[in-house]
Design a protein around this motif. Structure first.
Motif, short mmCIF file in Angstrom:
data_model
loop_
_atom_site.label_atom_id
_atom_site.label_comp_id
_atom_site.label_asym_id
_atom_site.label_seq_id
_atom_site.Cartn_x
_atom_site.Cartn_y
_atom_site.Cartn_z
N MET A 1 8.71 54.50 71.02
CA MET A 1 9.38 53.82 69.94
C MET A 1 9.21 52.32 70.11
SD MET A 1 12.95 55.78 69.45
CE MET A 1 13.12 57.09 70.63
N SER A 2 8.69 51.69 69.11
CA SER A 2 8.44 50.27 69.20
C SER A 2 9.50 49.48 68.44
CB SER A 2 7.06 49.96 68.63
OG SER A 2 6.76 48.60 68.76
N ALA A 3 9.98 48.44 69.09
CA ALA A 3 10.95 47.54 68.48
C ALA A 3 10.48 46.11 68.77
CB ALA A 3 12.34 47.77 69.05
N THR A 4 10.99 45.17 68.02
CA THR A 4 10.67 43.77 68.21
C THR A 4 11.87 43.08 68.84
OG1 THR A 4 9.26 43.77 66.25
CG2 THR A 4 10.04 41.63 67.03
N ILE A 5 11.63 42.37 69.93
CA ILE A 5 12.68 41.55 70.53
C ILE A 5 12.41 40.10 70.15
CG2 ILE A 5 13.77 40.74 72.65
CD1 ILE A 5 13.21 43.36 73.94
N ARG A 6 13.42 39.46 69.56
CA ARG A 6 13.33 38.05 69.20
C ARG A 6 13.79 37.24 70.41
NH1 ARG A 6 15.71 37.14 63.35
NH2 ARG A 6 13.84 35.92 63.03
N ILE A 7 12.93 36.34 70.84
CA ILE A 7 13.17 35.55 72.05
C ILE A 7 13.67 34.17 71.67
CG2 ILE A 7 12.12 34.68 74.18
CD1 ILE A 7 11.99 37.77 73.91
N PRO A 8 14.83 33.76 72.20
CA PRO A 8 15.32 32.41 71.88
C PRO A 8 14.48 31.35 72.60
CG PRO A 8 16.73 33.42 73.52
CD PRO A 8 15.74 34.47 73.10
N THR A 9 14.49 30.17 72.06
CA THR A 9 13.67 29.07 72.59
C THR A 9 13.84 28.87 74.10
OG1 THR A 9 13.72 28.00 70.43
CG2 THR A 9 13.11 26.62 72.32
N ALA B 1 9.45 31.97 79.77
CA ALA B 1 9.25 33.21 80.53
C ALA B 1 8.37 34.21 79.80
CB ALA B 1 10.60 33.84 80.86
N THR B 2 8.17 34.00 78.48
CA THR B 2 7.34 34.93 77.70
C THR B 2 6.03 34.28 77.26
OG1 THR B 2 8.43 34.34 75.61
CG2 THR B 2 9.35 36.21 76.83
N GLY B 3 5.65 33.23 77.95
CA GLY B 3 4.40 32.56 77.60
C GLY B 3 4.44 31.89 76.24
N GLY B 4 5.64 31.53 75.79
CA GLY B 4 5.80 30.85 74.51
C GLY B 4 6.01 31.79 73.33
N ALA B 5 5.95 33.10 73.57
CA ALA B 5 6.10 34.06 72.48
C ALA B 5 7.52 34.04 71.93
CB ALA B 5 5.76 35.46 72.95
N THR C 1 8.48 36.42 69.71
CA THR C 1 8.80 37.84 69.59
C THR C 1 7.93 38.63 70.55
OG1 THR C 1 7.21 38.24 67.81
CG2 THR C 1 9.47 37.68 67.14
N VAL C 2 8.47 39.76 71.01
CA VAL C 2 7.73 40.65 71.90
C VAL C 2 7.97 42.07 71.43
CG1 VAL C 2 7.49 41.47 74.28
CG2 VAL C 2 7.97 39.06 73.86
N GLU C 3 6.91 42.85 71.30
CA GLU C 3 7.02 44.26 70.93
C GLU C 3 7.23 45.07 72.21
OE1 GLU C 3 6.90 45.63 67.76
OE2 GLU C 3 6.92 43.57 67.06
N VAL C 4 8.23 45.95 72.20
CA VAL C 4 8.53 46.79 73.36
C VAL C 4 8.84 48.20 72.91
CG1 VAL C 4 9.45 44.87 74.73
CG2 VAL C 4 11.00 46.24 73.34
N ASP C 5 8.79 49.12 73.86
CA ASP C 5 9.22 50.48 73.63
C ASP C 5 10.53 50.68 74.36
OD1 ASP C 5 7.04 51.31 72.09
OD2 ASP C 5 5.84 51.74 73.87
N GLY C 6 11.42 51.45 73.75
CA GLY C 6 12.69 51.76 74.38
C GLY C 6 13.62 52.40 73.37
N LEU D 1 10.90 44.60 78.41
CA LEU D 1 10.67 43.17 78.31
C LEU D 1 10.49 42.57 79.70
CD1 LEU D 1 10.55 40.56 76.59
CD2 LEU D 1 13.05 40.45 76.81
N GLU D 2 11.34 42.97 80.63
CA GLU D 2 11.25 42.48 82.01
C GLU D 2 9.93 42.90 82.64
OE1 GLU D 2 11.77 41.08 85.91
OE2 GLU D 2 12.68 40.41 84.04
N GLN D 3 9.50 44.12 82.38
CA GLN D 3 8.24 44.60 82.95
C GLN D 3 7.06 43.79 82.41
OE1 GLN D 3 7.51 48.78 82.40
NE2 GLN D 3 5.86 48.78 83.90
N ALA D 4 7.10 43.48 81.12
CA ALA D 4 6.01 42.70 80.51
C ALA D 4 6.07 41.22 80.89
CB ALA D 4 6.07 42.85 78.99
N HIS D 5 7.28 40.72 81.11
CA HIS D 5 7.48 39.30 81.41
C HIS D 5 8.49 39.16 82.56
CE1 HIS D 5 5.23 38.14 77.84
NE2 HIS D 5 5.89 39.10 77.21
N PRO D 6 8.03 39.37 83.80
CA PRO D 6 8.93 39.31 84.95
C PRO D 6 9.73 38.00 85.00
CG PRO D 6 6.79 40.15 85.60
CD PRO D 6 6.66 39.67 84.18
N GLY D 7 11.00 38.14 85.29
CA GLY D 7 11.89 36.99 85.38
C GLY D 7 12.84 36.86 84.21
N VAL D 8 12.51 37.50 83.10
CA VAL D 8 13.39 37.43 81.93
C VAL D 8 14.70 38.17 82.21
CG1 VAL D 8 13.67 38.12 79.51
CG2 VAL D 8 11.51 37.18 80.28
#
Length: 92
Positions: A1-9, A14-18, A20-25, A35-42
């Motif tokens: 299941m894909s969802a979009t996570i909106r990342i605050p400024t 931690a997300t390379g400037g993205a 939004t990030v698409e994740v499954d969950g 999100l943590e797996q794709a962008h460690p430290g978030v």
């Protein structure tokens, strides 16, 4: 299941400037883990040492505050938007 996570400024470093990030969950917790797996430290900026959302972090699924739903167990449907909103404090 894909969802979009909106990342605050403040978290975009931690997300390379993205913004939004698409994740499954199937739940908010699973989506944040992806999100943590794709962008460690978030994750450490969102969750405390006990794995709960930090007090100053608000998370919404399609405009519903997860604190008033099922917390990290709040379901995330395919196509949902998960918004991370840092708390803002201030005064006169």
């Amino acid at each position: 299941m894909s969802a979009t996570i909106r990342i605050p400024t403040p978290l975009r470093t931690a997300t390379g400037g993205a913004s939004t990030v698409e994740v499954d969950g199937a739940t908010v917790g699973e989506a944040l883990a992806a999100l943590e797996q794709a962008h460690p430290g978030v994750g450490e900026r969102l969750l405390d040492d006990n794995g709960r959302l930090r007090r100053f972090v608000n998370v919404f699924v399609d405009d519903e505050d997860v604190r008033f739903a099922q917390g990290l167990e709040t379901p995330v449907q395919p196509g949902s938007t998960v918004s991370i909103i840092p708390a803002v404090a201030g005064g006169c």
